[in-house]
Design a protein around this motif. Structure first.
Motif, PDB file in Angstrom:
ATOM      1  N   ALA A 103       0.833  -1.212   0.000  1.00 37.25           N
ATOM      2  CA  ALA A 103       0.000   0.000   0.000  1.00 37.25           C
ATOM      3  C   ALA A 103       0.864   1.258   0.000  1.00 37.25           C
ATOM      4  O   ALA A 103       0.578   2.225  -0.718  1.00 37.25           O
ATOM      5  N   ALA A 104       1.940   1.240   0.802  1.00 34.84           N
ATOM      6  CA  ALA A 104       2.823   2.406   0.879  1.00 34.84           C
ATOM      7  C   ALA A 104       3.545   2.645  -0.443  1.00 34.84           C
ATOM      8  O   ALA A 104       3.672   3.794  -0.902  1.00 34.84           O
ATOM      9  N   VAL A 105       4.016   1.571  -1.073  1.00 36.73           N
ATOM     10  CA  VAL A 105       4.706   1.701  -2.362  1.00 36.73           C
ATOM     11  C   VAL A 105       3.745   2.236  -3.425  1.00 36.73           C
ATOM     12  O   VAL A 105       4.084   3.134  -4.208  1.00 36.73           O
ATOM     13  N   ALA A 106       2.519   1.675  -3.457  1.00 38.32           N
ATOM     14  CA  ALA A 106       1.531   2.121  -4.444  1.00 38.32           C
ATOM     15  C   ALA A 106       1.142   3.574  -4.203  1.00 38.32           C
ATOM     16  O   ALA A 106       0.955   4.346  -5.163  1.00 38.32           O
ATOM     17  N   LEU A 107       1.029   3.978  -2.943  1.00 38.22           N
ATOM     18  CA  LEU A 107       0.681   5.366  -2.629  1.00 38.22           C
ATOM     19  C   LEU A 107       1.788   6.311  -3.097  1.00 38.22           C
ATOM     20  O   LEU A 107       1.504   7.369  -3.682  1.00 38.22           O
ATOM     21  N   THR A 108       3.030   5.931  -2.853  1.00 34.97           N
ATOM     22  CA  THR A 108       4.157   6.742  -3.316  1.00 34.97           C
ATOM     23  C   THR A 108       4.133   6.881  -4.835  1.00 34.97           C
ATOM     24  O   THR A 108       4.335   7.972  -5.389  1.00 34.97           O
ATOM     25  N   ALA A 109       3.873   5.774  -5.511  1.00 32.48           N
ATOM     26  CA  ALA A 109       3.833   5.784  -6.975  1.00 32.48           C
ATOM     27  C   ALA A 109       2.722   6.687  -7.487  1.00 32.48           C
ATOM     28  O   ALA A 109       2.925   7.459  -8.445  1.00 32.48           O
ATOM     29  N   THR A 110       1.545   6.624  -6.875  1.00 31.69           N
ATOM     30  CA  THR A 110       0.438   7.448  -7.370  1.00 31.69           C
ATOM     31  C   THR A 110       0.670   8.932  -7.105  1.00 31.69           C
ATOM     32  O   THR A 110       0.264   9.777  -7.903  1.00 31.69           O
ATOM     33  N   ILE A 111       1.367   9.267  -6.017  1.00 32.67           N
ATOM     34  CA  ILE A 111       1.701  10.665  -5.757  1.00 32.67           C
ATOM     35  C   ILE A 111       2.638  11.189  -6.848  1.00 32.67           C
ATOM     36  O   ILE A 111       2.426  12.266  -7.425  1.00 32.67           O
ATOM     37  N   VAL A 112       3.683  10.399  -7.154  1.00 33.78           N
ATOM     38  CA  VAL A 112       4.648  10.812  -8.175  1.00 33.78           C
ATOM     39  C   VAL A 112       3.983  10.921  -9.545  1.00 33.78           C
ATOM     40  O   VAL A 112       4.132  11.926 -10.261  1.00 33.78           O
ATOM     41  N   LEU A 113       3.232   9.898  -9.932  1.00 28.78           N
ATOM     42  CA  LEU A 113       2.587   9.885 -11.244  1.00 28.78           C
ATOM     43  C   LEU A 113       1.552  11.001 -11.367  1.00 28.78           C
ATOM     44  O   LEU A 113       1.422  11.629 -12.430  1.00 28.78           O
ATOM     45  N   SER A 114       0.814  11.261 -10.303  1.00 26.32           N
ATOM     46  CA  SER A 114      -0.196  12.328 -10.331  1.00 26.32           C
ATOM     47  C   SER A 114       0.451  13.692 -10.531  1.00 26.32           C
ATOM     48  O   SER A 114      -0.020  14.513 -11.328  1.00 26.32           O
ATOM     49  N   LEU A 115       1.550  13.931  -9.818  1.00 25.74           N
ATOM     50  CA  LEU A 115       2.227  15.219  -9.947  1.00 25.74           C
ATOM     51  C   LEU A 115       2.871  15.389 -11.317  1.00 25.74           C
ATOM     52  O   LEU A 115       3.010  16.518 -11.814  1.00 25.74           O
ATOM     53  N   LEU A 116       3.269  14.275 -11.953  1.00 25.68           N
ATOM     54  CA  LEU A 116       3.824  14.352 -13.300  1.00 25.68           C
ATOM     55  C   LEU A 116       2.777  14.816 -14.304  1.00 25.68           C
ATOM     56  O   LEU A 116       3.115  15.362 -15.364  1.00 25.68           O
ATOM     57  N   LEU A 117       1.507  14.614 -14.006  1.00 32.55           N
ATOM     58  CA  LEU A 117       0.437  15.079 -14.882  1.00 32.55           C
ATOM     59  C   LEU A 117       0.308  16.594 -14.880  1.00 32.55           C
ATOM     60  O   LEU A 117      -0.227  17.182 -15.820  1.00 32.55           O
ATOM     61  N   GLY A 118       0.764  17.220 -13.811  1.00 31.42           N
ATOM     62  CA  GLY A 118       0.604  18.665 -13.655  1.00 31.42           C
ATOM     63  C   GLY A 118      -0.100  18.963 -12.338  1.00 31.42           C
ATOM     64  O   GLY A 118      -0.680  18.075 -11.699  1.00 31.42           O
ATOM     65  N   THR A 119      -0.047  20.215 -11.940  1.00 27.65           N
ATOM     66  CA  THR A 119      -0.563  20.589 -10.622  1.00 27.65           C
ATOM     67  C   THR A 119      -2.062  20.343 -10.490  1.00 27.65           C
ATOM     68  O   THR A 119      -2.512  19.699  -9.530  1.00 27.65           O
ATOM     69  N   ARG A 120      -2.850  20.831 -11.445  1.00 23.35           N
ATOM     70  CA  ARG A 120      -4.305  20.716 -11.309  1.00 23.35           C
ATOM     71  C   ARG A 120      -4.813  19.289 -11.476  1.00 23.35           C
ATOM     72  O   ARG A 120      -5.579  18.811 -10.627  1.00 23.35           O
ATOM     73  N   PRO A 121      -4.438  18.573 -12.536  1.00 29.10           N
ATOM     74  CA  PRO A 121      -4.907  17.183 -12.616  1.00 29.10           C
ATOM     75  C   PRO A 121      -4.366  16.330 -11.482  1.00 29.10           C
ATOM     76  O   PRO A 121      -5.073  15.464 -10.953  1.00 29.10           O
ATOM     77  N   GLY A 122      -3.113  16.582 -11.088  1.00 24.77           N
ATOM     78  CA  GLY A 122      -2.545  15.820  -9.977  1.00 24.77           C
ATOM     79  C   GLY A 122      -3.284  16.076  -8.678  1.00 24.77           C
ATOM     80  O   GLY A 122      -3.556  15.156  -7.904  1.00 24.77           O
ATOM     81  N   ALA A 123      -3.630  17.348  -8.441  1.00 25.58           N
ATOM     82  CA  ALA A 123      -4.362  17.694  -7.216  1.00 25.58           C
ATOM     83  C   ALA A 123      -5.731  17.016  -7.189  1.00 25.58           C
ATOM     84  O   ALA A 123      -6.169  16.523  -6.138  1.00 25.58           O
ATOM     85  N   ALA A 124      -6.417  16.983  -8.335  1.00 26.39           N
ATOM     86  CA  ALA A 124      -7.737  16.345  -8.393  1.00 26.39           C
ATOM     87  C   ALA A 124      -7.635  14.862  -8.039  1.00 26.39           C
ATOM     88  O   ALA A 124      -8.446  14.340  -7.260  1.00 26.39           O
ATOM     89  N   LEU A 125      -6.636  14.184  -8.597  1.00 18.26           N
ATOM     90  CA  LEU A 125      -6.474  12.756  -8.296  1.00 18.26           C
ATOM     91  C   LEU A 125      -6.106  12.543  -6.830  1.00 18.26           C
ATOM     92  O   LEU A 125      -6.635  11.628  -6.178  1.00 18.26           O
ATOM     93  N   LEU A 126      -5.214  13.376  -6.303  1.00 18.94           N
ATOM     94  CA  LEU A 126      -4.751  13.168  -4.927  1.00 18.94           C
ATOM     95  C   LEU A 126      -5.822  13.527  -3.897  1.00 18.94           C
ATOM     96  O   LEU A 126      -5.838  12.957  -2.797  1.00 18.94           O
ATOM     97  N   ILE A 127      -6.720  14.440  -4.243  1.00 12.52           N
ATOM     98  CA  ILE A 127      -7.856  14.712  -3.348  1.00 12.52           C
ATOM     99  C   ILE A 127      -8.709  13.451  -3.214  1.00 12.52           C
ATOM    100  O   ILE A 127      -9.137  13.081  -2.113  1.00 12.52           O
TER     101      ILE A 127
END
Length: 290
Positions: A103-127
């Motif tokens: 779970a921790a590894v997957a969470l780290t990966a999704t944070i990195v991948l989301s931010l690579l999309l850009g601030t706004r799309p990444g923020a929407a996914l991380l919310i």
């Protein structure tokens, strides 16, 4: 290779296969794959570039993996207490630390991948991911359990729009439809576990409402999503509005019947997924017209 060495090798391979199956089962693969697929289809349908669609899909998939694994990680003791043999952690197929680490590894990966999309799309996914983790970490046992689904699914379709050139906001009815679908899916998903949850003190919104009322609330939310999708977009033919609303209402009524008659059956949740698939296809069709 000696017979004993060959036997140990075969045993090791068998254990790895069982461990792998357990880890896959603990991530709640069906809803994770469905959510990821729907987001990818929707993103491609609204015109997101191929590379961004792939990145978005990877971010959503890793996020869903983190949510599924964290759910079984947090609930391990409760699942064991009620004898949930369908849960790999409770059955002993995979250990609690292994699922927590995944779970921790997957969470780290999704944070990195989301931010690579850009601030706004990444923020929407991380919310959405934050809301889902909050649910797993304790809000599932409170009256606010449904709120986390409203927030998570309401934020989800914002990401594909934000990944478009110019980063436009979606029409208001897009996140509303998604939020209603998520809320309805929450009620449908919890129904089969009401009895086991009651034994371990989990009392989310569906638990407080009871199986029958939750079934009705689920149907209203799912039907409302289809009705909003049918009437909210401007310049759509009347035939489209009637077909969209009627199909969603009919499937929602079927889901409610299963929920009321057999609340511990997974059929209501499966029908909720069908409604979500139908509405996403209609969303793509509508957004390419309006």
């Amino acid at each position: 290779m000696t017979c004993s060495a060959a036997g140990r090798s075969a045993t090791t391979r068998q254990r790895w296969r069982e461990w792998s199956r357990g880890l896959i089962g603990a991530c709640h693969p069906v809803p994770g794959i469905v959510v990821t697929s729907l987001v990818v289809v929707f993103a491609a349908g609204v015109g997101v570039r191929f590379g961004q669609v792939v990145l978005l899909g990877a971010a959503v998939l890793t996020g869903q993996l983190s949510v599924g694994w964290s759910n079984d990680w947090v609930d391990a003791a409760r699942d064991r207490a009620v004898g949930r043999e369908d849960k790999p952690v409770a059955a002993g197929t995979v250990s609690v630390p292994a699922v927590g680490l995944a779970a921790a590894v997957a969470l780290t990966a999704t944070i990195v991948l989301s931010l690579l999309l850009g601030t706004r799309p990444g923020a929407a996914l991380l919310i959405g991911i934050a809301a889902a983790w909050a649910y797993n970490l304790g809000l599932k046992a409170t009256i606010w359990s449904g709120t986390t689904y409203l927030l998570a699914f309401g934020a989800l379709p914002v990401a594909p729009y934000a990944a478009l050139p110019g980063q436009p906001w979606p029409p208001w009815w897009v996140p509303v439809v998604s939020a209603l679908l998520g809320f309805g899916a929450h009620c449908a998903n919890v129904l089969p576990d009401l009895r086991a949850d009651a034994q371990t003190g989990v009392r989310g919104l569906p638990h407080r409402l009871g199986a029958r009322v939750s079934g009705v609330v689920m149907a209203v939310a799912l039907a409302a999503a289809s009705v909003v999708l049918g009437i909210a977009p401007h310049a759509m033919p009347t035939a489209y509005a009637v077909t969209s609303a009627s199909a969603g209402i009919a499937l929602a009524v079927m889901a409610a019947m299963f929920a009321v008659r057999s609340p511990h059956s997974p059929m209501a949740f499966r029908l909720a997924l069908v409604i979500a698939l139908l509405d996403v296809v209609l969303l793509v069709a509508v957004t390419n017209v309006v």
